[in-house]
Motif scaffolding. Structure first.
Motif, PDB file in Angstrom:
ATOM      1  N   ASP A 115      99.848  39.298 -50.564  1.00 33.23           N
ATOM      2  CA  ASP A 115      99.093  39.483 -49.303  1.00 33.23           C
ATOM      3  C   ASP A 115      99.595  38.642 -48.177  1.00 33.23           C
ATOM      4  OD1 ASP A 115      97.709  41.549 -50.520  1.00 33.23           O
ATOM      5  OD2 ASP A 115      95.834  40.687 -50.342  1.00 33.23           O
ATOM      6  N   HIS A 119     101.481  39.491 -44.748  1.00 31.03           N
ATOM      7  CA  HIS A 119     101.123  38.989 -43.455  1.00 31.03           C
ATOM      8  C   HIS A 119     102.157  38.492 -42.680  1.00 31.03           C
ATOM      9  CE1 HIS A 119      96.893  39.741 -43.099  1.00 31.03           C
ATOM     10  NE2 HIS A 119      96.452  39.354 -44.189  1.00 31.03           N
ATOM     11  N   GLY A 133      94.945  43.002 -41.295  1.00 28.91           N
ATOM     12  CA  GLY A 133      94.409  43.303 -42.474  1.00 28.91           C
ATOM     13  C   GLY A 133      94.261  44.608 -43.058  1.00 28.91           C
ATOM     14  N   GLU A 134      94.070  45.515 -42.060  1.00 28.46           N
ATOM     15  CA  GLU A 134      94.138  46.986 -42.379  1.00 28.46           C
ATOM     16  C   GLU A 134      95.384  47.232 -43.054  1.00 28.46           C
ATOM     17  OE1 GLU A 134      92.496  49.626 -39.417  1.00 28.46           O
ATOM     18  OE2 GLU A 134      92.711  48.048 -38.025  1.00 28.46           O
ATOM     19  N   VAL A 136      97.457  45.285 -44.864  1.00 34.64           N
ATOM     20  CA  VAL A 136      97.522  44.651 -46.216  1.00 34.64           C
ATOM     21  C   VAL A 136      96.797  45.423 -46.930  1.00 34.64           C
ATOM     22  CG1 VAL A 136      96.911  42.812 -47.339  1.00 34.64           C
ATOM     23  CG2 VAL A 136      98.179  42.339 -45.051  1.00 34.64           C
ATOM     24  N   GLN A 137      95.540  45.739 -46.859  1.00 39.88           N
ATOM     25  CA  GLN A 137      94.766  46.517 -47.371  1.00 39.88           C
ATOM     26  C   GLN A 137      95.511  47.912 -47.968  1.00 39.88           C
ATOM     27  OE1 GLN A 137      90.902  47.117 -45.858  1.00 39.88           O
ATOM     28  NE2 GLN A 137      90.019  48.180 -47.799  1.00 39.88           N
ATOM     29  N   ALA A 138      95.925  48.495 -47.072  1.00 44.31           N
ATOM     30  CA  ALA A 138      96.383  49.949 -47.225  1.00 44.31           C
ATOM     31  C   ALA A 138      97.734  49.964 -47.924  1.00 44.31           C
ATOM     32  CB  ALA A 138      96.821  50.769 -45.892  1.00 44.31           C
ATOM     33  N   GLU A 140      98.516  47.832 -50.578  1.00 45.33           N
ATOM     34  CA  GLU A 140      98.383  47.403 -51.830  1.00 45.33           C
ATOM     35  C   GLU A 140      99.588  46.896 -52.474  1.00 45.33           C
ATOM     36  OE1 GLU A 140      96.995  51.058 -53.310  1.00 45.33           O
ATOM     37  OE2 GLU A 140      94.885  50.489 -52.791  1.00 45.33           O
ATOM     38  N   ALA A 163      93.236  53.738 -46.290  1.00 41.45           N
ATOM     39  CA  ALA A 163      93.411  52.855 -47.308  1.00 41.45           C
ATOM     40  C   ALA A 163      93.844  53.662 -48.541  1.00 41.45           C
ATOM     41  CB  ALA A 163      92.176  51.956 -47.560  1.00 41.45           C
TER      42      ALA A 163
END
Length: 331
Positions: A115, A119, A133-134, A136-138, A140, A163
């Motif tokens: 992650d 970033h 953050g969105e 990074v989460q999406a 995966e 996501a």
């Protein structure tokens, strides 16, 4: 293309090409394929110098080994195998996990991206901090998803991001919408032709223009180039703006996505490419000129388009009609 790069970067390669052709009997040359004559033979000749320690280390990167044309696979794999035996040659090959690799290859699986690395990438891309953050989460851990979502937010900072597994398809749909593909039939035609051709800059621009015309679109290079610009990062181009320009979609996942959303249109695009090939590169009485981009495309891929359309007899006829001056290329 590869030998042109080696001429620029490897001292003595041009001379090695000339020496190899001079020292190889004509009968022996006729038994060699294009890769052996232009690449493997000269590099092997370089390695036989009296002082091999003076040979410049040669690093060759082959991307997307899984995307080889069927007719090229045997020749390319054998060449990679032989190159791997040259002490001064280093090979880096990328491929999907289930791809056959050259004998003796050491395999490394690309791990998911941490992650913090994504970033850092998003910082360099200028992605708004509130959206990182969105992404990074999406993503995966997928660089591809991160790159596509960064492209999307670069165009539309407030675009919604989903996501999970649908993130990439959602991003492609949003980016195509932003390009105008939903409303512009001409742009959709170009997109579908590129999808039929496959991932990477494979398709000569004149053939793309001719296929567009066959589907009822405009055929001028200026118009088609404008459409490629509208596709932004979804399309890739080599030698852009020149007579040697080639175009294609940037990744196989995008090819699959476009094909899945418009299967009948992709069939029509395959047919349009066949029409373009017949118009611009009909089979001649003699061997194919493989230095001509359109003739080379027809030699390597016309049969695959016909096979995709279920026209097996026509595919066989294409293989029989389009011949290389080098017998092993035909095999």
């Amino acid at each position: 293309i590869l030998t042109e790069q080696l001429v620029r970067s490897v001292p003595g390669f041009r001379e090695a090409q000339q020496a190899f052709m001079r020292d190889t009997p004509y009968d022996e040359q006729q038994k060699l394929d294009t890769l052996e004559k232009q690449l493997l033979g000269p590099l092997t000749w370089l390695g036989r110098l009296e002082q091999p320690s003076q040979v410049t280390a040669v690093r060759i990167v082959v991307d997307a080994l899984d995307r080889l044309a069927t007719g090229a696979r045997s020749s390319v794999m054998e060449t990679l195998n032989q190159l791997g035996k040259l002490a001064f040659v280093r090979l880096l090959v990328t491929a999907r996990p289930d791809t056959e690799l050259p004998p003796g290859a050491s395999s490394y699986s690309l791990a998911f991206a941490p992650d913090e690395k994504i970033h850092q990438y998003l910082e360099r891309r200028g992605t708004p901090p509130a959206r990182q953050g969105e992404v990074v989460q999406a993503a995966e851990g997928s660089w591809l998803v991160a790159r596509v979502l960064a492209d999307l937010l670069g165009e539309q900072p407030k675009a919604p991001i989903g996501a999970g597994g649908l993130a990439l398809g959602d991003a492609y749909e949003e980016m195509l919408s932003r390009c105008g593909a939903a409303d512009d039939e001409s742009l959709r035609r170009v997109l579908e032709i590129l999808a039929a051709a496959g991932a990477g800059p494979l398709l000569p621009l004149p053939l793309l223009c001719k296929a567009s015309e066959a589907l009822g679109g405009l055929a001028s290079p200026v118009f088609v180039r404008d459409q490629l610009v509208r596709l932004r990062g979804l399309a890739v181009r080599s030698a852009a703006g020149t007579e040697n320009e080639h175009a294609g979609l940037f990744h196989q996942t995008l090819v699959d996505y476009v094909a899945a959303r418009a299967p009948q249109e992709i069939i029509a695009a395959h047919k349009a490419l066949i029409v373009g090939i017949e118009a611009l590169a009909p089979p001649g009485a003699g061997p194919t000129d493989l230095n001509n981009a359109i003739q080379r495309y027809a030699f390597e891929r016309e049969a695959e388009h016909l096979w995709t359309l279920g026209e097996a007899d026509s595919a066989w006829a294409s293989l029989s009609a389009r011949t290389s001056p080098i017998p092993r290329d035909n095999l």
